[in-house]
Design an enzyme around this catalytic site. Structure first.
Site, PDB file in Angstrom:
ATOM      1  N   ARG A   1      -5.940  22.226  -8.327  1.00 29.65           N
ATOM      2  CA  ARG A   1      -6.083  20.938  -6.606  1.00 29.65           C
ATOM      3  C   ARG A   1      -5.137  20.607  -6.325  1.00 29.65           C
ATOM      4  O   ARG A   1      -4.232  20.310  -7.447  1.00 29.65           O
ATOM      5  CB  ARG A   1      -6.709  19.776  -6.818  1.00 29.65           C
TER       6      ARG A   1
ATOM      7  N   HIS B   1      -1.780  14.043   1.381  1.00 29.54           N
ATOM      8  CA  HIS B   1      -1.721  13.380   0.104  1.00 29.54           C
ATOM      9  C   HIS B   1      -0.380  12.542   0.614  1.00 29.54           C
ATOM     10  O   HIS B   1       0.609  12.291  -0.423  1.00 29.54           O
ATOM     11  CB  HIS B   1      -1.736  14.615  -1.412  1.00 29.54           C
TER      12      HIS B   1
ATOM     13  N   GLU C   1      -7.776  10.056   0.369  1.00 37.95           N
ATOM     14  CA  GLU C   1      -8.077   8.122  -0.351  1.00 37.95           C
ATOM     15  C   GLU C   1      -8.085   7.474   1.110  1.00 37.95           C
ATOM     16  O   GLU C   1      -6.019   7.145   0.593  1.00 37.95           O
ATOM     17  CB  GLU C   1      -7.031   8.066  -1.652  1.00 37.95           C
TER      18      GLU C   1
ATOM     19  N   ASN D   1     -12.236  10.292  -5.813  1.00 32.35           N
ATOM     20  CA  ASN D   1     -11.299  10.073  -7.056  1.00 32.35           C
ATOM     21  C   ASN D   1     -11.746   8.669  -7.383  1.00 32.35           C
ATOM     22  O   ASN D   1     -12.114   7.655  -6.428  1.00 32.35           O
ATOM     23  CB  ASN D   1      -9.918   9.220  -6.253  1.00 32.35           C
TER      24      ASN D   1
ATOM     25  N   TYR E   1     -11.653   5.977 -10.942  1.00 28.81           N
ATOM     26  CA  TYR E   1     -10.788   5.738 -12.223  1.00 28.81           C
ATOM     27  C   TYR E   1     -11.105   4.313 -12.992  1.00 28.81           C
ATOM     28  O   TYR E   1     -11.505   4.603 -13.756  1.00 28.81           O
ATOM     29  CB  TYR E   1      -8.838   5.353 -11.055  1.00 28.81           C
TER      30      TYR E   1
ATOM     31  N   GLU F   1     -10.706  13.763  -8.048  1.00 26.92           N
ATOM     32  CA  GLU F   1      -9.669  12.937  -9.347  1.00 26.92           C
ATOM     33  C   GLU F   1     -10.320  11.941 -10.323  1.00 26.92           C
ATOM     34  O   GLU F   1     -10.974  11.440  -9.822  1.00 26.92           O
ATOM     35  CB  GLU F   1      -8.856  12.193  -9.086  1.00 26.92           C
TER      36      GLU F   1
HETATM   37  C1  GBH Z   1      -5.034   8.531  -7.537  1.00 25.22           C
HETATM   38  O1  GBH Z   1      -4.879   6.731  -6.661  1.00 25.22           O
HETATM   39  C2  GBH Z   1      -3.694   9.156  -6.338  1.00 25.22           C
HETATM   40  O2  GBH Z   1      -4.578   9.795  -5.589  1.00 25.22           O
HETATM   41  C3  GBH Z   1      -2.838  10.549  -7.176  1.00 25.22           C
HETATM   42  O3  GBH Z   1      -1.547  10.598  -6.312  1.00 25.22           O
HETATM   43  C4  GBH Z   1      -1.827   9.013  -8.416  1.00 25.22           C
HETATM   44  O4  GBH Z   1      -1.483   9.279  -9.361  1.00 25.22           O
HETATM   45  C5  GBH Z   1      -3.530   9.062  -9.177  1.00 25.22           C
HETATM   46  O5  GBH Z   1      -4.861   8.157  -8.765  1.00 25.22           O
HETATM   47  C6  GBH Z   1      -2.413   7.561 -10.448  1.00 25.22           C
HETATM   48  O6  GBH Z   1      -2.838   6.752 -10.257  1.00 25.22           O
HETATM   49  O7  GBH Z   1      -4.081  -3.043  -8.503  1.00 25.22           O
HETATM   50  O8  GBH Z   1      -2.313  -3.323  -6.432  1.00 25.22           O
HETATM   51  O9  GBH Z   1      -2.176  -2.177  -8.193  1.00 25.22           O
HETATM   52  C7  GBH Z   1      -5.828   6.525  -7.332  1.00 25.22           C
HETATM   53  C8  GBH Z   1      -6.131   4.990  -6.628  1.00 25.22           C
HETATM   54  C9  GBH Z   1      -4.030   3.829  -7.054  1.00 25.22           C
HETATM   55  C10 GBH Z   1      -6.508   2.678  -7.035  1.00 25.22           C
HETATM   56  C11 GBH Z   1      -3.660   2.339  -7.320  1.00 25.22           C
HETATM   57  C12 GBH Z   1      -5.923   2.006  -7.084  1.00 25.22           C
HETATM   58  C13 GBH Z   1      -3.833  -0.233  -7.428  1.00 25.22           C
HETATM   59  C14 GBH Z   1      -3.084  -0.983  -6.966  1.00 25.22           C
HETATM   60  N1  GBH Z   1      -5.632   3.707  -6.928  1.00 25.22           N
HETATM   61  N2  GBH Z   1      -4.321   1.220  -7.113  1.00 25.22           N
HETATM   62  S1  GBH Z   1      -2.660  -2.083  -7.586  1.00 25.22           S
END
Ligand code: GBH
Length: 516
Positions: free
Chosen positions: A107, A152, A197, A339, A341, A410
């Site tokens: 991807r 993206h 996202e 996605n 995490y 993801e």
């Molecule tokens: C993904 O986003 C992205 O699609 C990708 O590009 C990125 O590299 C990857 O994850 C790793 O981060 O609490 O204010 O610090 C994940 C979505 C991004 C959601 C970070 C939570 C935290 C904001 N996440 N976010 S904060």
């Protein structure tokens, strides 16, 4: 971040909460679990995070070029994506790594301004098109399927100057761009993702300062963005459906990011708060597309309208869809791209009254959230290891949206670097195990994508947080890529189509096996 910090302090004040992890995986670790027949494995990256060549061969400026050049040290290590992983020149090595891992698909995302330097379709940049043709053809040579994200996060700066996702004309501009890439690449690309996202684009980029364009117009710009982005997504879907599907025979859908919100207690108040947190967090984007009725969630519409009235607005800050628009957006995704995490607890009581900036989406929701101190952590403050949240989220998607096909687009774990990444290995095993639990429960999960193939520019965190199965050396002009221990483990999972916790990789040499 600041509000997160406040809430973590609140947890201490509120005392310990019930730890309701739903199942332990310890017993499982002695058995080898197989993935279903036909299940597909890949890895992912995104254009701005890996390509570099930011102004080479006719590419024009996008919002991440603009942010990193105008405010360099707003990025943690004052870095940028000017060179990044130099994938613009090193795509053959990238494909070699895909072959080493034995991937079914890869991807990646397209850079709008590399293909259309004016943002519009009056001029197509041949060099940019060649780059993607070369990458796609190199992958197909080894039977690795491309899964291509159209957007993206790298909005053309010129369109941002016109308002970006807040200008309703974006629906036409994005639609024209989408038609162009279907025409250019659709003979070979059979898996399309319109957007990566929406929450990070709208809530973080328009309602906060944690993503470009850092508008920070809370409770207004984020909601306008949501509406226009959903209409633009639907435009691309309909163009594909009406003009390309019959001849190109691919699939097209959207990728939504979601964590799982677990109620902090059994109380009705916390249960309602957790459900509403999910609606404000990702239901706002999922419901219009995946629900039977379409449209924004009614609770959201009611809450934002009520708050807006209280605040003296003459209409709701959440824009409305017309009945025609509801129908235009409803059902416009062949799969649920997810996605995921991490997860957290959600609660609601007097302590959250009035603690949020007003107006804001957080204030409209009016709930608190926190994570537990004892949860294993990654190098990213927001990323804790909570595999049962993945399980519960997948079951929720099945229950709420009539069991759609789910593509995990993801999932991954960050470290500070180094080849011995046992934390990442453990994360992948635990999350894949939880995903298999969800599949056993009837969830229609068909695809899994590890984020990321290799380290890359981690947005506001620069190169300080590393998500790669391969380590990238940014001191080296050649941007040498070296497999981490996790790369060997992922390779074995893909090869055996099974999860075997006892597997200990021999990390001496990375080879390319079989047909790949
Ligand atoms: C993904 O986003 C992205 O699609 C990708 O590009 C990125 O590299 C990857 O994850 C790793 O981060 O609490 O204010 O610090 C994940 C979505 C991004 C959601 C970070 C939570 C935290 C904001 N996440 N976010 S904060």
């Amino acid at each position: 971040m600041k509000s997160l910090y406040h809430l973590m302090i609140l947890v201490v004040l509120l005392g310990p909460v019930k730890f309701n992890e739903c199942k332990t995986t310890d017993a499982r670790q002695n058995t080898v679990r197989r993935f279903p027949e036909g299940f597909l494995f890949g890895t992912a990256t995104a254009s701005y995070q890996v390509e570099g060549a930011w102004n080479v061969d006719g590419k024009a400026e996008n919002i991440w070029d603009h942010l990193t050049h105008t405010h360099p040290c707003d990025i943690k290590d004052c870095s940028n994506g000017d060179i990044a992983n130099d994938s613009y020149n090193q795509y053959k090595r990238d494909v070699e790594m895909m072959r080493e891992l034995g991937l079914d698909f890869y991807r990646f995302s397209l850079s709008w301004t590399r293909i259309l330097p004016t943002s519009f379709v009056d001029k197509i940049n041949e060099a940019g098109v060649n780059y993607y043709n070369n990458l796609i053809d190199e992958m197909l040579k080894y039977n690795i399927q491309p899964m291509v994200t159209l957007y993206h996060w790298d909005m053309p700066q010129k369109l941002q100057d016109l308002g970006g996702w807040n200008n309703p004309h974006i629906v036409d501009w994005y639609g024209d761009y989408a038609r162009t890439v279907f025409e250019l690449f659709g003979d070979r690309v059979k898996n399309w993702i319109t957007m990566n996202e929406p929450r990070e684009i709208c809530y973080q980029g328009y309602g906060d300062v944690t993503m470009a364009p850092r508008l920070n117009i809370k409770g207004v710009a984020d909601y306008m963005c949501a509406k226009n982005l959903l209409l633009a997504h639907a435009r691309a879907y309909h163009i594909y459906n009406d003009e390309f599907r019959e001849t190109q025979n691919g699939t097209i859908g959207i990728t939504i990011s979601a964590g799982f919100s677990e109620p902090a207690s059994e109380s009705e108040e916390d249960k309602v708060a957790a459900e509403e947190a999910a609606l404000f967090g990702w239901g706002i984007y999922a419901q219009p597309i995946f629900s039977e009725t379409g449209d924004f969630p009614s609770i959201l519409k009611e809450k934002v309208a009520a708050k807006s009235a209280e605040q003296g607005f003459l209409r709701s800050r959440l824009p409305e869809f017309t009945p025609e628009e509801v129908e235009y957006v409803r059902g416009t995704s062949d799969f649920f791209g997810l996605n995921h995490y991490s997860s957290g607890y959600t609660f609601r009581n007097e302590s959250v009254l009035g603690i949020f900036e007003s107006p804001s989406s957080d204030d409209d929701l009016g709930a608190g959230s926190y994570v537990l101190e004892e949860w294993e952590t990654s190098a990213s403050s927001w990323l804790k290891v909570v595999p049962w949240g993945f399980y519960k989220l997948l079951v929720k998607i099945k229950d709420d949206y009539n069991n759609p096909p789910v593509f995990i687009t993801e999932n991954g774990f960050s470290t500070l670097g180094g080849l011995e990444d046992d934390g990442r290995i453990s994360y992948y095993r635990k999350y894949l195990d939880a995903m298999l639990d969800a599949i056993a429960e009837g969830c229609d999960v068909r695809v899994y994508t590890a984020w990321s193939l290799m380290d890359n520019f981690e947005w506001m965190q620069g190169y300080t947080e590393r998500f790669g199965l391969y380590e990238v050396d940014y001191e080296d002009p050649a941007r040498t890529r070296t497999p981490r221990k996790s790369a060997f483990v992922y390779k074995e999972i893909v090869r055996s189509r099974a999860l075997d916790w006892s597997y200990q990789p021999d990390t001496d040499v990375m080879t390319i096996d079989d047909g790949h």
